[in-house]
Design a protein around this motif. Structure first.
Motif, PDB file in Angstrom:
ATOM      1  N   CYS A 178      23.186 -60.029   6.716  1.00  0.00           N
ATOM      2  CA  CYS A 178      24.035 -60.310   6.055  1.00  0.00           C
ATOM      3  C   CYS A 178      24.836 -60.065   7.608  1.00  0.00           C
ATOM      4  CB  CYS A 178      24.352 -58.811   4.815  1.00  0.00           C
ATOM      5  SG  CYS A 178      26.182 -58.641   4.568  1.00  0.00           S
ATOM      6  N   ASP A 179      25.893 -60.911   7.512  1.00  0.00           N
ATOM      7  CA  ASP A 179      26.718 -60.920   8.910  1.00  0.00           C
ATOM      8  C   ASP A 179      26.107 -60.697   9.928  1.00  0.00           C
ATOM      9  OD1 ASP A 179      27.864 -62.542   7.426  1.00  0.00           O
ATOM     10  OD2 ASP A 179      29.813 -60.900   6.533  1.00  0.00           O
ATOM     11  N   THR A 229      25.961 -57.113  -0.303  1.00  0.00           N
ATOM     12  CA  THR A 229      26.184 -57.672   0.441  1.00  0.00           C
ATOM     13  C   THR A 229      28.508 -57.880   0.549  1.00  0.00           C
ATOM     14  OG1 THR A 229      26.145 -59.873  -0.593  1.00  0.00           O
ATOM     15  CG2 THR A 229      24.481 -59.324   0.609  1.00  0.00           C
ATOM     16  N   ASP A 230      29.048 -58.387  -0.588  1.00  0.00           N
ATOM     17  CA  ASP A 230      29.803 -58.033  -0.622  1.00  0.00           C
ATOM     18  C   ASP A 230      30.961 -56.506   0.116  1.00  0.00           C
ATOM     19  OD1 ASP A 230      30.845 -61.546  -1.768  1.00  0.00           O
ATOM     20  OD2 ASP A 230      31.120 -59.770  -3.549  1.00  0.00           O
ATOM     21  N   ALA A 249      25.110 -49.851  13.051  1.00  0.00           N
ATOM     22  CA  ALA A 249      26.869 -49.767  14.004  1.00  0.00           C
ATOM     23  C   ALA A 249      27.746 -49.584  12.835  1.00  0.00           C
ATOM     24  CB  ALA A 249      26.073 -52.217  14.342  1.00  0.00           C
ATOM     25  N   LEU A 250      27.674 -50.203  12.069  1.00  0.00           N
ATOM     26  CA  LEU A 250      29.034 -49.669  10.699  1.00  0.00           C
ATOM     27  C   LEU A 250      28.824 -48.802  10.270  1.00  0.00           C
ATOM     28  CD1 LEU A 250      28.182 -52.448   8.571  1.00  0.00           C
ATOM     29  CD2 LEU A 250      29.939 -51.978  10.259  1.00  0.00           C
ATOM     30  N   ARG A 299      35.156 -54.884   7.479  1.00  0.00           N
ATOM     31  CA  ARG A 299      36.558 -55.637   8.213  1.00  0.00           C
ATOM     32  C   ARG A 299      37.093 -54.245   8.225  1.00  0.00           C
ATOM     33  NH1 ARG A 299      35.060 -59.683   4.425  1.00  0.00           N
ATOM     34  NH2 ARG A 299      36.147 -58.847   2.444  1.00  0.00           N
ATOM     35  N   ARG A 300      37.396 -53.002   7.249  1.00  0.00           N
ATOM     36  CA  ARG A 300      37.761 -52.029   7.738  1.00  0.00           C
ATOM     37  C   ARG A 300      37.444 -51.707   8.736  1.00  0.00           C
ATOM     38  NH1 ARG A 300      36.671 -52.012   2.161  1.00  0.00           N
ATOM     39  NH2 ARG A 300      34.767 -50.507   2.375  1.00  0.00           N
ATOM     40  N   VAL A 301      36.305 -51.787   9.364  1.00  0.00           N
ATOM     41  CA  VAL A 301      35.552 -50.749  10.928  1.00  0.00           C
ATOM     42  C   VAL A 301      36.216 -51.717  11.135  1.00  0.00           C
ATOM     43  CG1 VAL A 301      33.646 -50.577  11.869  1.00  0.00           C
ATOM     44  CG2 VAL A 301      33.870 -50.006   9.776  1.00  0.00           C
TER      45      VAL A 301
END
Length: 127
Positions: A33-34, A106-107, A55-56, A114-116
């Motif tokens: 996932c990315d 996954t979305d 990481a997130l 994106r928010r992070v």
């Protein structure tokens, strides 16, 4: 609990995972996932997150039918508050969502990433 005991417990949880967890793992493992690396049954304080991306600072939890019982809902709520107090974000999905609409997971990871990334860094102190 010792480090070895935590490792053994996580291993047992991985080996006894259900279909929804196995399918979700196939979406998240190996950076699928990315490029984000997830871990299964990752220990966070005294809890084990179904899936966690350091990481997130993101936890993905899958909830089966037992999570609809009142006492389990309450325990899940307190558990989530504890994990979030440690700086993690928790996103929950039902097993039915994981099996029927896996793209939601996954979305959600992509939306969170994106928010992070869009949060500006604090200014550097001038010396």
């Amino acid at each position: 609990m010792t480090r070895q005991e935590r490792t053994d417990r996580a291993r047992t949880l991985r080996q006894t995972s259900g279909l929804a967890e196995r399918r979700t793992w196939s979406l998240l493992r190996g950076g699928r996932c990315d490029g984000f690396k997830f871990r299964r049954q990752h220990p966070i304080d005294r809890y084990y997150a179904d899936f966690a991306c350091e990481a997130l600072r993101l936890v993905i939890e899958l909830d089966g039918p037992v999570h609809e019982r009142d006492e389990v809902v309450l325990n899940d709520h307190y558990r989530q508050l504890d994990i979030e107090a440690l700086g993690w974000v928790v996103i929950r999905f039902t097993n039915a969502q994981a099996l029927g609409e896996p793209h939601q997971i996954t979305d959600a990871v992509r939306d969170h990433a994106r928010r992070v990334r869009s949060v500006p860094h604090p200014p550097t102190q001038l010396r």
